[in-house]
Design a protein around this motif. Structure first.
Motif, short mmCIF file in Angstrom:
data_model
loop_
_atom_site.label_atom_id
_atom_site.label_comp_id
_atom_site.label_asym_id
_atom_site.label_seq_id
_atom_site.Cartn_x
_atom_site.Cartn_y
_atom_site.Cartn_z
N TYR A 1 0.81 -1.22 0.02
CA TYR A 1 -0.06 -0.03 0.01
C TYR A 1 0.81 1.42 0.08
O TYR A 1 1.88 1.32 0.71
CB TYR A 1 -0.81 0.19 1.22
N ARG A 2 0.37 2.31 -0.61
CA ARG A 2 0.89 3.59 -0.70
C ARG A 2 -0.28 4.69 -0.57
O ARG A 2 -1.10 4.49 -1.47
CB ARG A 2 1.83 3.88 -1.91
N GLU B 1 -7.31 -0.46 -4.08
CA GLU B 1 -7.93 -1.76 -3.88
C GLU B 1 -7.24 -2.46 -3.32
O GLU B 1 -6.19 -2.85 -3.71
CB GLU B 1 -8.37 -2.14 -5.33
N LEU B 2 -7.72 -2.93 -1.97
CA LEU B 2 -6.70 -3.81 -1.08
C LEU B 2 -6.61 -5.45 -1.39
O LEU B 2 -5.96 -6.29 -1.00
CB LEU B 2 -6.60 -3.66 0.27
N ARG B 3 -8.10 -5.80 -2.06
CA ARG B 3 -8.37 -6.95 -2.18
C ARG B 3 -9.42 -7.06 -3.21
O ARG B 3 -10.29 -6.28 -3.28
CB ARG B 3 -8.76 -7.62 -0.89
N THR B 4 -9.43 -8.06 -4.03
CA THR B 4 -10.26 -8.31 -5.21
C THR B 4 -11.58 -9.43 -4.73
O THR B 4 -11.00 -10.36 -3.89
CB THR B 4 -9.64 -8.81 -6.64
N GLY B 5 -12.54 -9.45 -5.12
CA GLY B 5 -13.58 -10.28 -5.01
C GLY B 5 -14.75 -10.11 -5.92
O GLY B 5 -15.01 -8.92 -6.40
N ARG B 6 -15.50 -11.22 -6.10
CA ARG B 6 -16.49 -11.17 -7.22
C ARG B 6 -17.68 -11.08 -6.50
O ARG B 6 -18.74 -10.55 -7.32
CB ARG B 6 -16.66 -12.57 -7.93
N ASP B 7 -18.06 -11.35 -5.30
CA ASP B 7 -19.25 -11.45 -4.59
C ASP B 7 -19.94 -10.08 -4.02
O ASP B 7 -21.04 -9.53 -4.17
CB ASP B 7 -19.49 -12.39 -3.61
N ASP C 1 -12.66 10.05 -4.33
CA ASP C 1 -12.12 9.47 -5.48
C ASP C 1 -13.34 8.81 -6.26
O ASP C 1 -13.55 7.63 -6.31
CB ASP C 1 -11.04 8.57 -5.46
N ARG C 2 -14.08 9.77 -6.85
CA ARG C 2 -15.39 9.42 -7.58
C ARG C 2 -15.23 8.45 -8.78
O ARG C 2 -16.05 7.34 -8.80
CB ARG C 2 -16.34 10.52 -7.98
N GLU C 3 -14.10 8.59 -9.30
CA GLU C 3 -13.82 8.03 -10.76
C GLU C 3 -13.54 6.30 -10.03
O GLU C 3 -14.23 5.42 -10.66
CB GLU C 3 -12.75 8.24 -11.42
N ALA C 4 -12.88 6.03 -9.15
CA ALA C 4 -12.53 4.80 -8.66
C ALA C 4 -14.00 4.26 -8.18
O ALA C 4 -14.10 2.93 -8.30
CB ALA C 4 -11.68 4.63 -7.56
N ILE C 5 -14.69 5.04 -7.56
CA ILE C 5 -15.98 4.39 -6.92
C ILE C 5 -16.84 4.04 -7.99
O ILE C 5 -17.51 2.96 -7.97
CB ILE C 5 -16.51 5.39 -5.94
N ALA D 1 -14.27 -8.20 -2.20
CA ALA D 1 -13.07 -7.11 -2.50
C ALA D 1 -13.15 -6.02 -1.52
O ALA D 1 -14.08 -5.81 -1.01
CB ALA D 1 -13.43 -6.50 -3.86
N VAL D 2 -12.13 -5.24 -1.30
CA VAL D 2 -12.08 -4.05 -0.28
C VAL D 2 -11.41 -2.97 -0.96
O VAL D 2 -10.12 -3.22 -1.40
CB VAL D 2 -11.29 -4.77 0.98
N LEU D 3 -12.17 -1.84 -1.13
CA LEU D 3 -11.67 -0.53 -1.55
C LEU D 3 -11.47 0.49 -0.45
O LEU D 3 -12.30 0.80 0.26
CB LEU D 3 -12.60 -0.10 -2.67
N HIS D 4 -10.24 0.63 -0.10
CA HIS D 4 -9.81 1.56 1.07
C HIS D 4 -10.05 3.08 0.38
O HIS D 4 -9.44 3.38 -0.38
CB HIS D 4 -8.55 1.32 1.51
N VAL D 5 -10.73 3.73 1.06
CA VAL D 5 -10.93 5.29 0.98
C VAL D 5 -10.18 5.85 2.25
O VAL D 5 -11.07 6.47 2.97
CB VAL D 5 -12.42 5.61 0.81
N PRO D 6 -9.06 6.57 2.13
CA PRO D 6 -8.43 7.15 3.04
C PRO D 6 -8.92 8.66 2.91
O PRO D 6 -8.79 9.48 3.96
CB PRO D 6 -6.80 6.91 2.79
N THR D 7 -9.06 9.21 1.79
CA THR D 7 -9.77 10.71 1.61
C THR D 7 -11.25 10.77 1.41
O THR D 7 -11.76 10.23 0.46
CB THR D 7 -8.66 11.11 0.21
#
Length: 339
Positions: free
Chosen positions: A204-205, A213-219, A258-262, A247-253
């Protein structure tokens, strides 16, 4: 006899001895790796490179880890006493002459008590003042007077303010120099004391304004911020036993979001769950929901958040279980939604 609720310093006083109270209780799990005072040490290291860095406290240096900076750079530390408004006003003055202040107190005092000073003295002129708020959300058992469960809701509407909610010690250590380099005001939800160290296992940086994205997942997609990211990672791993791929998406800000990523990650073919250490009103869940709604995305989201009420006092593990922030409660929410 207990000390007063405003400035206890984290101890309960008895006739015989001092014992640690719920004020500064750790939320780290038993056996979890931790790093001591990551904010204080990161700020101290940064100050060795940048002589314009200064620190301020409103009588809480030890309990916001600012004491590490104070001891290393006493000539660049300012103790303002129990006067949060004065502290933010002083920080604005220091920024006006080219210094880069980090002003620390508890989140409830920085947001509820000193909001007007943050708004008009700091945000309106766009000054590089970094407000550091300790005990964000449900990280103290001292009840509503110290639980800043609505700080994000208060501050998200403040123009030009950057808001960061770090997951762990790694996030904090990397965020401090990024916040100092940001041109305008910032607010950091501080995790203090012995802070869990988790993200170093995920390559992570920290990048201001970006998700990870710290982890991927399909469900299931968990969109998390703050300490709830480490809970999301644990819950995701344990849900493997139930054949649920998360999947886990970390939102530190939190702001700017980060609307594009969401939008890229939140698709209708996965259950979307938001996780935050904040009231369900005005925080991450509503930020994600508005992002999806404004883009015309019909994705339903399930919030894991604190209720819209004043919370009880007590031991943190009990409170986290009661209000749905524990790993078992997260897993239960996900499994119920998938059933």
């Amino acid at each position: 006899m207990a000390t007063g609720p405003r400035r206890t310093g984290g101890f309960r006083v008895t006739a015989k001895k001092l014992t640690t109270s719920a004020m500064i209780a750790s939320f780290a799990d038993p056996g979890q790796r931790t790093t001591k005072a990551p904010f204080g040490h990161a700020l101290t290291r940064l100050a060795e490179q940048r002589p314009e860095i200064v620190g301020l406290s409103a009588d809480l240096a030890k309990y916001t880890d600012m004491h590490v900076f104070r001891d290393a750079h006493p000539d660049r530390f300012f103790q303002l006493g129990m006067a949060e408004q004065a502290m933010l006003g002083a920080a604005a003055g220091l920024a006006e002459v080219g210094l880069v202040p980090f002003a620390s107190t508890y989140s409830v005092f920085a947001t509820r008590r000193a909001y007007d000073f943050l708004c008009l003295d700091i945000a309106e002129p766009g000054l590089n003042v970094n407000v550091v708020g300790g005990l964000p959300g449900l990280t103290t058992g001292y009840g509503p007077s110290h639980q800043a469960t609505e700080d994000l809701a208060i501050l998200r509407g403040l123009p030009g303010l950057t808001i960061v909610d770090p997951c762990d010690s790694v996030d904090i250590e990397q965020a401090v120099p990024a916040l100092a380099a940001a041109p305008g005001p910032t607010y950091l939800r501080l995790l203090r004391g012995a802070v869990p160290t988790v993200l170093d296992e995920y390559d992570y940086r920290f990048e201001l304004g970006k998700t990870a994205e710290l982890r991927t997942g399909r469900d299931v997609l968990m969109i998390s911020t703050g300490l709830m990211t480490m809970r999301a990672l644990t819950a995701a791993k344990e849900l493997e036993a139930d054949h649920v791929d998360v999947a886990v998406l970390h939102v530190p800000t939190i702001k700017p979001l980060d609307r594009e990523a969401i939008l890229r990650h939140a698709k209708p073919d996965r259950l979307v769950v938001t996780l935050e250490n904040h009231t369900v009103v005005g925080g991450l869940a509503e930020s994600v929901a508005s992002c999806l709604a404004f883009a015309g995305a019909g994705t339903r989201i399930v919030p894991v958040a604190l209720p819209d009420e004043f919370l009880a006092a007590g031991a943190l593990p009990t409170l986290h279980e009661r209000y749905g922030l524990s790993v078992p409660q997260i897993k239960s929410t996900v499994l119920k939604e998938l059933s």
